[in-house]
Design a protein around this motif. Structure first.
Motif, short mmCIF file in Angstrom:
data_model
loop_
_atom_site.label_atom_id
_atom_site.label_comp_id
_atom_site.label_asym_id
_atom_site.label_seq_id
_atom_site.Cartn_x
_atom_site.Cartn_y
_atom_site.Cartn_z
N UNK A 58 0.85 -1.19 0.00
CA UNK A 58 0.00 0.00 0.00
C UNK A 58 0.89 1.23 0.00
N UNK A 59 0.59 2.18 -0.90
CA UNK A 59 1.40 3.39 -1.05
C UNK A 59 0.49 4.63 -1.03
N UNK A 108 -4.62 6.74 -2.18
CA UNK A 108 -3.86 5.58 -1.71
C UNK A 108 -4.05 4.45 -2.71
N UNK A 109 -2.99 3.73 -3.00
CA UNK A 109 -3.04 2.60 -3.91
C UNK A 109 -2.59 1.35 -3.16
N UNK A 110 -3.42 0.32 -3.18
CA UNK A 110 -3.10 -0.97 -2.55
C UNK A 110 -3.30 -2.06 -3.59
N UNK A 111 -2.43 -3.06 -3.57
CA UNK A 111 -2.53 -4.12 -4.58
C UNK A 111 -1.79 -5.35 -4.09
N UNK A 112 -2.09 -6.50 -4.68
CA UNK A 112 -1.31 -7.69 -4.34
C UNK A 112 0.13 -7.55 -4.82
N UNK A 113 1.04 -8.14 -4.12
CA UNK A 113 2.46 -8.03 -4.45
C UNK A 113 2.76 -8.64 -5.81
N UNK A 114 2.08 -9.72 -6.15
CA UNK A 114 2.33 -10.40 -7.41
C UNK A 114 1.05 -10.48 -8.23
N UNK A 115 1.21 -10.84 -9.50
CA UNK A 115 0.05 -11.03 -10.37
C UNK A 115 -0.14 -9.89 -11.35
N UNK A 119 -11.01 9.65 4.49
CA UNK A 119 -9.84 10.05 3.71
C UNK A 119 -9.21 8.80 3.14
N UNK A 120 -8.08 8.96 2.48
CA UNK A 120 -7.36 7.80 1.95
C UNK A 120 -6.84 6.89 3.05
N UNK A 121 -6.87 7.35 4.30
CA UNK A 121 -6.39 6.54 5.42
C UNK A 121 -7.46 5.67 6.05
N UNK A 122 -8.70 5.76 5.56
CA UNK A 122 -9.78 4.96 6.11
C UNK A 122 -10.03 3.68 5.34
N UNK A 123 -11.00 2.91 5.83
CA UNK A 123 -11.51 1.73 5.15
C UNK A 123 -10.45 0.65 4.91
N UNK A 124 -9.49 0.58 5.81
CA UNK A 124 -8.46 -0.45 5.68
C UNK A 124 -9.03 -1.87 5.65
N UNK A 179 -10.10 -2.21 1.96
CA UNK A 179 -9.01 -2.04 1.00
C UNK A 179 -8.02 -3.19 1.09
N UNK A 180 -7.62 -3.54 2.30
CA UNK A 180 -6.63 -4.62 2.46
C UNK A 180 -7.17 -5.96 1.98
N UNK A 181 -8.44 -6.22 2.31
CA UNK A 181 -9.03 -7.49 1.91
C UNK A 181 -9.15 -7.61 0.40
N UNK A 182 -9.62 -6.55 -0.25
CA UNK A 182 -9.77 -6.59 -1.70
C UNK A 182 -8.42 -6.72 -2.40
N UNK A 183 -7.42 -5.99 -1.90
CA UNK A 183 -6.08 -6.12 -2.49
C UNK A 183 -5.54 -7.53 -2.29
N UNK A 184 -5.80 -8.11 -1.13
CA UNK A 184 -5.31 -9.46 -0.85
C UNK A 184 -6.02 -10.51 -1.70
N UNK A 185 -7.13 -10.12 -2.32
CA UNK A 185 -7.87 -11.05 -3.17
C UNK A 185 -7.83 -10.63 -4.63
N UNK A 186 -6.77 -9.92 -5.01
CA UNK A 186 -6.51 -9.74 -6.43
C UNK A 186 -6.94 -8.45 -7.08
N UNK A 187 -7.39 -7.46 -6.29
CA UNK A 187 -7.79 -6.18 -6.86
C UNK A 187 -6.72 -5.12 -6.63
#
Length: 318
Positions: free
Chosen positions: A19-20, A37-44, A64-69, A72-80
């Motif tokens: 996440x950046x 904020x941009x969050x994504x899976x490390x690979x793929x 703000x971009x600091x909310x809804x972790x 955001x974390x769950x969706x990124x961990x599942x490929x978004x």
């Protein structure tokens, strides 16, 4: 041995994420540049994109971009690839209340999401770990509370100008599906406070919101500051919008849907980690199937939610 909870039985296989933030996008004519904020899976690769529109809460940083972790974390961990803007109504910006669109900046919010899609090249240059990995043909939007209103406009809901009745259309064809979490409902059921302070809500029209949409509502979310219709108001985007639509009604859930706006949030009145897990997994599953027709994730998630001995909620579709 402890039995799995209904939420845990919804299929899930998370992967590591990064996440950046802030990624700053130039925004001529906006009060300040747009931070995301941009969050994504490390690979793929060929990652579908989801935009998350925050609510208008009383906390300083959740809106703000600091909310809804949790989302955001769950969706990124599942490929978004997840992109979260800080809208102008965020308390982190402390803008003048005299602005004509203050305090909710409902137009600017929709424009923020379009601006993100216009500047995906700039985002990829700023976040080099994401370069060349986005599937721009598969874009979805999620919004909570006021963010749900923002998302509904992008998905096709319309407004009318209060001064002359002309149509306001923010429909974004690049967005293929969406999820509305505790979103506002019909305009003829506003509270006196909402009608006086947020009159634009009165003209909302869901009849042209044609994009596939999941509506999630809590059966204890009466939102008296906004509506006189009780918890059912938050189901209006489903009831009044054309198919294809689905509605998840979560039992005993309030406006925070268990705490989706942040981890251990004090303002959550119905804190429930299992409910949050259900929202995470249902949201992912719905968008997965909506963007990849034929994928079984949504059907499996529905069965897990409703098939437990003590279901967390019910599902309707049309």
């Amino acid at each position: 041995m402890r039995k799995p909870t209904p939420a845990a039985s919804i299929p899930s296989a998370p992967t590591p994420v990064f996440s950046i933030s802030p990624v700053v996008l130039p925004a001529p004519g906006r009060a300040v540049d747009l931070q995301v904020r941009v969050s994504a899976p490390v690979t793929g690769g060929e990652l579908p994109i989801v935009l998350i529109s925050h609510g208008h809460g009383r906390s300083n940083h959740l809106s703000s971009l600091n909310g809804y972790a949790p989302l955001a974390n769950s969706l990124a961990a599942h490929g978004f690839a997840v992109i979260q803007p800080t809208h102008l109504d965020s308390k982190t910006l402390t803008l003048s209340p005299e602005h004509p669109d203050a305090p909710l900046y409902w137009r600017s919010r929709a424009e923020d999401m379009k601006r993100i899609l216009d500047q995906l090249d700039a985002i990829e240059r700023a976040v080099t770990a994401l370069a060349g990995r986005l599937d721009r043909s598969k874009v979805a939007v999620i919004g909570h509370s006021l963010g749900g209103h923002t998302a509904s406009m992008l998905l096709g809901a319309r407004h009318k100008e209060l001064h002359d009745g002309t149509e306001v259309n923010f429909t974004e064809p690049r967005i293929k599906a969406g999820v509305l979490l505790a979103a506002p409902g019909r305009g003829d059921a506003l509270s006196k406070f909402a009608a006086e302070n947020y009159p634009f809500f009165s003209t909302i029209d869901f009849s042209q919101m044609t994009a596939p949409t999941l509506v999630v509502a809590g059966d204890k979310d009466d939102s008296p500051h906004l509506t006189v219709a009780g918890p059912g108001w938050h189901a209006d985007p489903y009831l009044l919008g054309p198919s294809p639509k689905s509605l998840v009604t979560l039992f005993d859930a309030g406006h925070g849907l268990g705490g989706i706006s942040g981890y251990d949030v004090a303002e959550t009145t119905d804190e429930n980690p299992e409910r949050v897990a259900a929202v995470q997994r249902l949201t992912w599953a719905y968008l997965r199937t909506a963007l990849y027709p034929g994928d079984s994730a949504w059907q499996e998630a529905q069965s897990a939610l409703t098939g437990a001995a003590k279901p967390l909620g019910r599902v309707e579709s049309k």
